[in-house]
Design an enzyme around this catalytic site. Structure first.
Site, mmCIF file in Angstrom:
data_model
loop_
_atom_site.group_PDB
_atom_site.id
_atom_site.type_symbol
_atom_site.label_atom_id
_atom_site.label_comp_id
_atom_site.label_asym_id
_atom_site.label_seq_id
_atom_site.Cartn_x
_atom_site.Cartn_y
_atom_site.Cartn_z
ATOM 1 N N LYS A 111 0.831 -1.210 0.000
ATOM 2 C CA LYS A 111 0.000 0.000 0.000
ATOM 3 C C LYS A 111 0.861 1.255 0.000
ATOM 4 C CE LYS A 111 -4.428 -1.618 1.357
ATOM 5 N NZ LYS A 111 -5.367 -1.943 2.405
ATOM 6 N N LYS A 191 -5.189 -10.869 -6.295
ATOM 7 C CA LYS A 191 -6.384 -11.296 -5.578
ATOM 8 C C LYS A 191 -7.580 -10.407 -5.946
ATOM 9 C CE LYS A 191 -5.933 -8.494 -1.459
ATOM 10 N NZ LYS A 191 -5.869 -8.327 -0.042
ATOM 11 N N LYS A 194 -11.209 -4.735 -4.054
ATOM 12 C CA LYS A 194 -11.832 -3.488 -4.468
ATOM 13 C C LYS A 194 -10.784 -2.451 -4.828
ATOM 14 C CE LYS A 194 -14.748 -0.234 -3.149
ATOM 15 N NZ LYS A 194 -15.054 0.742 -2.110
#
Ligand code: TYM
Length: 324
Positions: A111, A191, A194
């Protein structure tokens, strides 16, 4: 067993969440003490989260979870920020967490790489997750594969606390399901999530024509790696089919695939049909729940029950470390 698990209110519940975690949450309600948490403090680490969405997403997710089969009479379902003991324990646990361990968390590294401004909450995220679990002395945690590293850290934190201040926390073990790793249909090397954009997930409440489009355009032709008998995209479609269709049908498709006689168009059309069939009762219940409008009361009752347990444990933790 005492079960604890959490999910972020980030807008939509997708097939990865469902088959990786929520289906187990529902099944585990039989015979266990289950505590399920909508982790809004964790969602706050998301830079795109706006206040109005946060307010709305928590209740909407709660209704989704009830529609999937979470029963508030059997389980405790609540919102994390309604139980302030989570953040208090988070701080205490942070003081027995290795800074080096936090820097090695792959989700944080990933991230941090993807965004310009990296808030400190993102770095501390796994400590709060450990606090969520340990606050209820939970010993088992049903999650998808992507959470295994966070759980390993939770165990290390529990061990370190117990070692310094005396045995208090159990070391929580993961419970993984068959659907522990559902991949994106548009890019089966990643994976289902969202955060990669709408093409990369299928929402449980998504419009049928949109699901159809995503299934029909699923990537299948990525080629085989040594040792694979199916490309990752095809394997992912088979996994989803296994989760929603009868076993003999899946077996028949496998035989046809092995013989080189399976048209991917058939695989996709069949998967779509069973997916829609599988989702339809969940959607129906979701509509009823929305109409009934009792969700605020359900979450308030859940928070009261959760807090009763949390207060006891935090009292003990404060005493152990010398804060009271
Ligand atoms: P979150 O909100 O990202 O996801 C909720 C659950 O869904 C699983 N999951 C998947 N499983 C299989 N395939 C996928 N593609 C997929 N995508 C998501 C996740 O593994 C998870 O079980 N950090 C957690 C929330 C959390 C938590 C906790 C979990 C906070 N505190 C304490 C357990 C215990 C998270 O971000 O989940």
């Amino acid at each position: 067993m005492r079960i604890f698990s959490g999910i972020q209110p980030t807008g939509v519940l997708h097939l990865g969440n469902y088959f990786g975690a929520i289906k187990q949450w529902v099944d585990l309600q039989k015979g266990n003490e289950c505590i399920y948490c909508i982790v809004d403090y964790h969602a706050l680490t998301n830079e795109d989260m706006v206040p109005e969405e946060m307010r709305q997403a928590r209740e909407s997710l709660a209704m989704d979870l009830l529609a999937c089969g979470i029963d508030p009479n059997k389980s405790i379902l609540f919102v994390q920020s309604d139980v302030p003991e989570h953040t208090e324990l988070c701080w205490i646990l942070g003081c027995v967490t290795s800074f080096g361990d936090l820097t090695r968390m792959t989700q944080f590294k990933q991230k941090a790489k993807e965004q310009e401004f990296v808030n400190a909450g993102l770095f501390y995220y796994p400590v709060l997750q450990a606090a969520d679990i340990l606050l209820y002395l939970a010993d088992h945690v049903p999650v998808g594969e992507d959470q295994l590293q966070h759980l390993e850290l939770s165990r290390r934190i529990a061990r370190r606390f117990n070692y310094r201040f005396g045995e208090l926390f159990p070391e929580p073990q993961p419970i993984l399901s068959k659907g522990a790793r559902i991949m994106s249909l548009a890019d089966p090397t990643r994976k289902m999530s969202k955060s990669y954009g709408p093409e990369h997930y299928i929402g449980l409440m998504e419009a049928e024509d949109s699901i159809y489009r995503k299934v029909r355009s699923a990537v299948t032709d990525m080629g085989l790696q040594p040792g694979q008998d199916m490309s990752p995209g095809v394997a992912n479609l088979f996994l989803l089919l296994e989760l929603v269709a009868p076993a003999d049908l899946v077996e028949d498709f496998r035989v046809r695939h092995k013989a080189g006689k399976l048209l991917y168009k058939d695989l996709k059309e069949t998967l779509f049909k069973y997916l829609v069939e599988f989702l339809s009762p969940i959607r129906e219940r979701r509509r009823e729940l929305e109409a009934r409008g009792e969700i605020k009361e359900i979450l308030a009752a859940g928070a009261a029950k959760a807090r009763k347990i949390a207060r006891e444990v935090i009292r003990e933790a404060r005493e152990r470390v010398g804060l009271s």
